[in-house]
Design a protein around this motif. Structure first.
Motif, short mmCIF file in Angstrom:
data_model
loop_
_atom_site.label_atom_id
_atom_site.label_comp_id
_atom_site.label_asym_id
_atom_site.label_seq_id
_atom_site.Cartn_x
_atom_site.Cartn_y
_atom_site.Cartn_z
N ALA A 85 -91.02 1.02 -8.69
CA ALA A 85 -90.13 2.05 -8.15
C ALA A 85 -89.51 1.63 -6.82
O ALA A 85 -88.32 1.84 -6.58
N GLU A 86 -90.31 1.02 -5.96
CA GLU A 86 -89.81 0.61 -4.64
C GLU A 86 -88.72 -0.47 -4.76
O GLU A 86 -87.69 -0.39 -4.11
N ALA A 87 -88.93 -1.44 -5.64
CA ALA A 87 -87.95 -2.52 -5.83
C ALA A 87 -86.66 -1.98 -6.46
O ALA A 87 -85.56 -2.35 -6.06
N LEU A 88 -86.79 -1.10 -7.46
CA LEU A 88 -85.62 -0.51 -8.09
C LEU A 88 -84.83 0.34 -7.10
O LEU A 88 -83.60 0.24 -7.02
N ASP A 89 -85.54 1.15 -6.32
CA ASP A 89 -84.88 2.00 -5.33
C ASP A 89 -84.17 1.17 -4.26
O ASP A 89 -83.05 1.51 -3.84
N ALA A 90 -84.79 0.07 -3.83
CA ALA A 90 -84.20 -0.78 -2.79
C ALA A 90 -82.92 -1.44 -3.30
O ALA A 90 -81.90 -1.46 -2.60
N PHE A 91 -82.96 -1.96 -4.52
CA PHE A 91 -81.76 -2.59 -5.08
C PHE A 91 -80.66 -1.55 -5.25
O PHE A 91 -79.51 -1.78 -4.87
N GLU A 92 -81.02 -0.41 -5.81
CA GLU A 92 -80.03 0.65 -6.02
C GLU A 92 -79.39 1.08 -4.71
O GLU A 92 -78.16 1.22 -4.62
N ALA A 129 -70.67 -11.14 -5.62
CA ALA A 129 -71.87 -11.63 -6.32
C ALA A 129 -72.85 -12.27 -5.34
O ALA A 129 -74.06 -12.07 -5.44
N GLN A 130 -72.33 -13.04 -4.39
CA GLN A 130 -73.20 -13.66 -3.38
C GLN A 130 -73.88 -12.58 -2.54
O GLN A 130 -75.07 -12.62 -2.30
N ARG A 131 -73.09 -11.60 -2.11
CA ARG A 131 -73.57 -10.53 -1.23
C ARG A 131 -74.62 -9.65 -1.91
O ARG A 131 -75.64 -9.30 -1.33
N LEU A 132 -74.36 -9.27 -3.16
CA LEU A 132 -75.21 -8.29 -3.83
C LEU A 132 -76.29 -8.89 -4.73
O LEU A 132 -77.34 -8.28 -4.93
N PHE A 133 -76.02 -10.05 -5.31
CA PHE A 133 -76.94 -10.57 -6.33
C PHE A 133 -77.64 -11.85 -5.90
O PHE A 133 -78.87 -11.92 -5.93
N SER A 134 -76.90 -12.86 -5.50
CA SER A 134 -77.50 -14.16 -5.17
C SER A 134 -78.42 -14.08 -3.96
O SER A 134 -79.43 -14.77 -3.90
N ALA A 135 -78.07 -13.23 -2.99
CA ALA A 135 -78.87 -13.12 -1.77
C ALA A 135 -80.16 -12.34 -1.98
O ALA A 135 -81.03 -12.33 -1.12
N ASP A 136 -80.30 -11.69 -3.13
CA ASP A 136 -81.48 -10.86 -3.40
C ASP A 136 -82.46 -11.67 -4.26
O ASP A 136 -82.20 -11.96 -5.43
N ALA A 137 -83.61 -12.03 -3.68
CA ALA A 137 -84.60 -12.84 -4.39
C ALA A 137 -85.18 -12.13 -5.60
O ALA A 137 -85.72 -12.77 -6.49
#
Length: 160
Positions: A85-92, A129-137
């Motif tokens: 839940a914490e990871a999903l909420d953080a990404f969202e 994509a870099q800002r939202l996806f690639s930078a997120d481990a």
């Protein structure tokens, strides 16, 4: 927000407003066959209860294209490594705060999220994509589908 029961008149008003929120109270009242004061009270009540989130103008991408360029629209599927839940909420929270993200859906089964994104061009999409996806481990997989043509766009909620 107050909790209210919706009746047939409320649904008629909501339907008329989502077709054209720019009409005057007098026009809306005439279409709904009620007095303007009653119409105004009902609409204010619906707004206060949260049934009407906001009123916006829908812009025409085709009319703006000669000025701004055609831009890119993409449907993007995102799968995360950790689905707590914490990871999903953080990404969202991170993606919904980005202006390029027009819509965000948490879905199941399959990917964890489906996003509708807009970018000026392919370099703009790459930056997104870099800002939202690639930078997120925690992002495991990104699958983008680029729109060739918008056949339908209708934000109207079916009320019937």
């Amino acid at each position: 927000m107050e909790s209210i029961e919706l009746d047939a008149l409320d649904l008629r008003l909501l339907d008329a407003l989502q077709r054209d929120a720019s009409q005057t109270n007098q026009q809306l009242a005439a279409d709904a066959h009620i007095s303007p004061p009653t119409c105004l009270r009902r609409v204010q009540r619906l707004r206060k209860a949260g049934f009407i989130e906001r009123q916006i103008a829908l812009l025409s991408p085709d009319r703006l294209a000669p000025v701004l360029g055609h831009g890119l629209q993409a449907v993007v599927e995102i799968s995360l490594d950790r689905q707590g839940a914490e990871a999903l909420d953080a990404f969202e929270a991170r993606v919904v705060s980005d202006d390029a993200v027009q819509q965000c859906y948490r879905v199941s089964p399959g990917p964890d999220f489906v996003l509708i994104v807009a970018a000026r061009d392919m370099p703009g999409y790459l930056a997104l994509a870099q800002r939202l996806f690639s930078a997120d481990a925690n992002v495991r997989n990104v699958k983008a589908f680029f729109s060739l043509k918008r056949a339908k766009f209708e934000p109207k909620v079916p009320l019937a």
